[in-house]
Motif scaffolding. Structure first.
Motif, short mmCIF file in Angstrom:
data_model
loop_
_atom_site.label_atom_id
_atom_site.label_comp_id
_atom_site.label_asym_id
_atom_site.label_seq_id
_atom_site.Cartn_x
_atom_site.Cartn_y
_atom_site.Cartn_z
N ALA A 150 0.88 -1.19 0.07
CA ALA A 150 0.02 0.06 0.07
C ALA A 150 0.75 1.22 0.02
O ALA A 150 0.56 2.20 -0.88
N THR A 151 1.86 1.05 0.75
CA THR A 151 3.06 2.36 0.93
C THR A 151 3.55 2.64 -0.38
O THR A 151 3.51 3.82 -0.86
N ALA A 152 3.97 1.50 -1.10
CA ALA A 152 4.63 1.58 -2.28
C ALA A 152 3.64 1.97 -3.53
O ALA A 152 4.07 3.25 -4.29
N GLU A 153 2.56 1.79 -3.39
CA GLU A 153 1.55 2.15 -4.56
C GLU A 153 1.10 3.65 -4.43
O GLU A 153 1.11 4.42 -5.23
N PHE A 154 1.04 4.16 -2.84
CA PHE A 154 0.78 5.56 -2.80
C PHE A 154 2.05 6.29 -3.08
O PHE A 154 1.76 7.47 -3.69
N LEU A 155 3.33 5.82 -2.71
CA LEU A 155 4.26 6.83 -3.29
C LEU A 155 4.29 6.58 -4.84
O LEU A 155 4.84 7.86 -5.23
N ARG A 156 3.85 5.56 -5.49
CA ARG A 156 4.04 5.75 -6.83
C ARG A 156 3.23 6.68 -7.44
O ARG A 156 3.36 7.36 -8.23
N GLU A 157 1.87 6.58 -6.84
CA GLU A 157 0.99 7.53 -7.50
C GLU A 157 1.20 8.91 -7.04
O GLU A 157 1.06 10.00 -7.60
N ALA A 158 1.80 9.19 -5.75
CA ALA A 158 2.41 10.61 -5.35
C ALA A 158 3.32 11.20 -6.46
O ALA A 158 3.28 12.29 -6.80
N GLU A 159 4.27 10.17 -6.53
CA GLU A 159 5.39 10.70 -7.48
C GLU A 159 4.90 10.99 -8.92
O GLU A 159 5.04 12.15 -9.53
N ALA A 160 3.90 10.14 -9.47
CA ALA A 160 3.12 10.36 -10.75
C ALA A 160 2.38 11.80 -10.69
O ALA A 160 2.50 12.57 -11.59
N GLY A 161 1.75 11.82 -9.59
CA GLY A 161 0.84 13.00 -9.31
C GLY A 161 1.80 14.43 -9.24
O GLY A 161 1.51 15.45 -9.73
N THR A 162 3.02 14.33 -8.77
CA THR A 162 3.93 15.21 -8.69
C THR A 162 4.25 15.74 -10.03
O THR A 162 4.44 16.95 -10.06
N LEU A 163 4.73 14.68 -10.72
CA LEU A 163 5.09 15.04 -11.96
C LEU A 163 3.99 15.73 -12.75
O LEU A 163 4.35 16.66 -13.51
N VAL A 164 2.74 15.38 -12.57
CA VAL A 164 1.60 15.95 -13.39
C VAL A 164 1.42 17.50 -12.90
O VAL A 164 1.31 18.20 -13.56
N LEU A 165 1.72 17.59 -11.58
CA LEU A 165 1.43 18.95 -10.81
C LEU A 165 2.69 19.89 -11.25
O LEU A 165 2.56 21.07 -11.77
N ASP A 172 -7.99 18.96 -8.05
CA ASP A 172 -8.32 17.85 -8.07
C ASP A 172 -7.40 16.68 -7.88
O ASP A 172 -7.71 15.48 -7.22
N GLN A 173 -6.04 16.73 -8.37
CA GLN A 173 -5.23 15.70 -8.14
C GLN A 173 -4.56 15.67 -6.66
O GLN A 173 -4.59 14.83 -6.24
N LEU A 174 -4.42 16.92 -6.20
CA LEU A 174 -4.08 16.89 -4.69
C LEU A 174 -5.54 16.22 -3.94
O LEU A 174 -5.12 15.60 -2.86
#
Length: 276
Positions: free
Chosen positions: A144-159, A229-231
């Motif tokens: 779960a932590t790895a998936e969240f960090l992956r999503e957070a990293e992808a979201g940061t790139l989008v932001l 929305d991303q945040l």
């Protein structure tokens, strides 16, 4: 010449001697048989006693070996568990200058799973179940932590890819305001002089500045809304991960208590033959 009576007496003596000899021989034979059977029974008893002693010694040695193997496996599992806890605390510590990240935690959880499989080979089943539950919840946390960090990293790139042109909005606003001020002055002067402003270049510049302001503002607002929305999505995922971690933490505390209790029982009870 020996008479008949004397002859009969001799025959009787011979018969008596022969019968006595036969019974004596029979007694000897019977005695020998009895002695042989007694000796065999004693030998069988001694052999059975020796066999039991060998089996008892082998059972005791196996029990000692199994207890030592279990102790080593249990200690190794708890060491991997403690390493997971250390990495988890380090990852969550805001004062940690160099957090370990997910991969070391994933490796530690893998070690827990390996040691749980070792325990499954050694038993007993109650300890195996508690170890597997601990390893499973830890693996869930890591995933779960790895998936969240992956999503957070992808979201940061989008932001980062849509930062919003705030400076552009400020510049367009300032340009439009200046043109509006200039236009008001132009209209005031034209009203006083009675001159027409039709075709004056300032009118086109004012319209262009207004269009520019509107375009930049809408684009920036769209970027900001998308970022919000991303945040919000990341915040929802973070909340779900935190809830999972809390549930698993409570489950692990219960499982660890169960594991510890079963370990004490397993090490304090002589193992049965096999995997008891």
């Amino acid at each position: 010449m020996v008479g008949a009576p004397e002859m009969m007496a001799v025959v009787d003596e011979l018969l008596i001697a022969l019968v006595a000899a036969v019974f004596g021989l029979a007694g000897t034979v019977v005695g020998a048989v009895v002695a042989a059977r007694a000796a065999k029974a004693g030998a069988d008893k001694n052999a059975e006693t020796a066999r039991r002693q060998v089996e008892d010694q082998a059972t005791a040695e196996h029990a000692h070996w199994l207890r030592q193997q279990r102790l080593t496996a249990y200690e190794g599992f708890l060491e991997a568990w403690d390493e997971c806890l250390r990495l988890t605390r380090a990852s969550a510590d805001p004062h940690e200058s160099d957090p370990p990240g997910v991969e070391p935690l994933r490796a530690a959880a893998g070690h827990m799973a390996e040691r749980a499989r070792r325990i499954a080979l050694l038993g007993p089943p109650a300890v195996t179940q508690a170890a597997e539950e601990l390893a499973e919840t830890m693996q869930q946390d890591v995933d779960a932590t790895a998936e969240f960090l992956r999503e957070a990293e992808a979201g940061t790139l989008v932001l980062d890819g849509r930062p919003g042109d705030i400076d552009g909005v400020h510049a367009a606003t300032k340009a439009f305001t200046n043109k509006a001020d200039q236009l008001r002055e132009l209209l005031a002067g034209a009203q006083e002089s009675g001159e027409s402003v039709d075709g004056h270049p300032l009118l086109a510049e004012y319209l262009e500045a207004g269009n520019r302001y509107q375009t930049v503002s809408q684009e920036t607002l769209g970027d900001l809304q998308a970022n919000l929305d991303q945040l919000a999505s990341l915040a929802d995922q973070a909340t779900a991960v935190v809830d999972l971690l809390r549930r698993n933490q409570a489950a692990r505390e219960a499982s660890r208590e169960q594991f510890t209790a079963e370990v004490r029982a397993a090490l304090g009870t002589p193992p049965l033959s096999g995997n008891g």
